[in-house]
Design a protein around this motif. Sequence first.
Motif, PDB file in Angstrom:
ATOM      1  N   ALA A  65     -60.005 -30.037  16.086  1.00 54.04           N
ATOM      2  CA  ALA A  65     -59.285 -29.367  15.006  1.00 54.04           C
ATOM      3  C   ALA A  65     -57.853 -29.051  15.427  1.00 54.04           C
ATOM      4  N   LEU A  69     -54.299 -30.238  13.731  1.00 52.76           N
ATOM      5  CA  LEU A  69     -53.271 -29.288  13.301  1.00 52.76           C
ATOM      6  C   LEU A  69     -51.944 -29.541  14.002  1.00 52.76           C
ATOM      7  N   LEU A  90     -55.454 -32.353   7.797  1.00 51.32           N
ATOM      8  CA  LEU A  90     -55.904 -31.002   7.468  1.00 51.32           C
ATOM      9  C   LEU A  90     -57.386 -30.990   7.092  1.00 51.32           C
ATOM     10  N   ALA A  91     -57.829 -32.007   6.363  1.00 50.28           N
ATOM     11  CA  ALA A  91     -59.247 -32.101   6.018  1.00 50.28           C
ATOM     12  C   ALA A  91     -60.084 -32.289   7.280  1.00 50.28           C
ATOM     13  N   SER A  92     -59.587 -33.091   8.203  1.00 56.01           N
ATOM     14  CA  SER A  92     -60.279 -33.305   9.472  1.00 56.01           C
ATOM     15  C   SER A  92     -60.354 -32.005  10.276  1.00 56.01           C
ATOM     16  N   ALA A  93     -59.256 -31.263  10.308  1.00 59.41           N
ATOM     17  CA  ALA A  93     -59.237 -29.980  11.027  1.00 59.41           C
ATOM     18  C   ALA A  93     -60.227 -29.010  10.402  1.00 59.41           C
ATOM     19  N   ARG A  94     -60.254 -28.941   9.079  1.00 55.69           N
ATOM     20  CA  ARG A  94     -61.166 -28.033   8.380  1.00 55.69           C
ATOM     21  C   ARG A  94     -62.621 -28.387   8.691  1.00 55.69           C
ATOM     22  N   GLU A  95     -62.939 -29.660   8.671  1.00 57.55           N
ATOM     23  CA  GLU A  95     -64.304 -30.110   8.960  1.00 57.55           C
ATOM     24  C   GLU A  95     -64.698 -29.800  10.403  1.00 57.55           C
ATOM     25  N   LEU A  97     -63.411 -27.507  12.371  1.00 56.73           N
ATOM     26  CA  LEU A  97     -63.533 -26.059  12.551  1.00 56.73           C
ATOM     27  C   LEU A  97     -64.824 -25.524  11.944  1.00 56.73           C
ATOM     28  N   ALA A  98     -65.242 -26.069  10.807  1.00 53.72           N
ATOM     29  CA  ALA A  98     -66.508 -25.642  10.197  1.00 53.72           C
ATOM     30  C   ALA A  98     -67.682 -25.978  11.117  1.00 53.72           C
TER      31      ALA A  98
END
Length: 122
Positions: A65, A69, A90-95, A97-98
Amino acid sequence: MLERGAGSRELSLARQQVLKASGADGPGVMGALHWQTGHVQHLLKGLDEEGCGPVIAAAARTASALLSLLACSAVFSTEDERAGQIPAELASAREALAEALAEIEELPATAAAMFLGTVPGM
C-alpha cells in the motif's frame, strides 16, 4: 556498517547522506523513498510467500500500500505520463490496506493461540 558496530543513529545518517548524494531533494525524495520501499516490499512479499507468518503477511500488504501511495506522491504534474495511473494505484493501496487491516485485527488472537495456547475472550 553493521559489521563494524554501527547503530541506528549511524545508519540513519548514512541513509541521509546517500539520499543527498543521489540528488534526492525536493521531488526527488519521493522517487528515492519509492525505490527504497520497493526493496522492502519485495523482501516482505518473498517472506510472505515462504509462509513466514501473519505479522509478515500484514507487513507485506502494508508495504504494498505504501509503495502505491508513494507512486502517486511522485507525480507532480498532470502532464506526467504516470498521472493516469493514480486512480489504479489508489485502488491498489486501498485494497492492500484493507487486507492488512483484516490481518492485523486477527493478530492478537493468532498470537495468543500460538504463544499462549489460548484464544482471547474464551
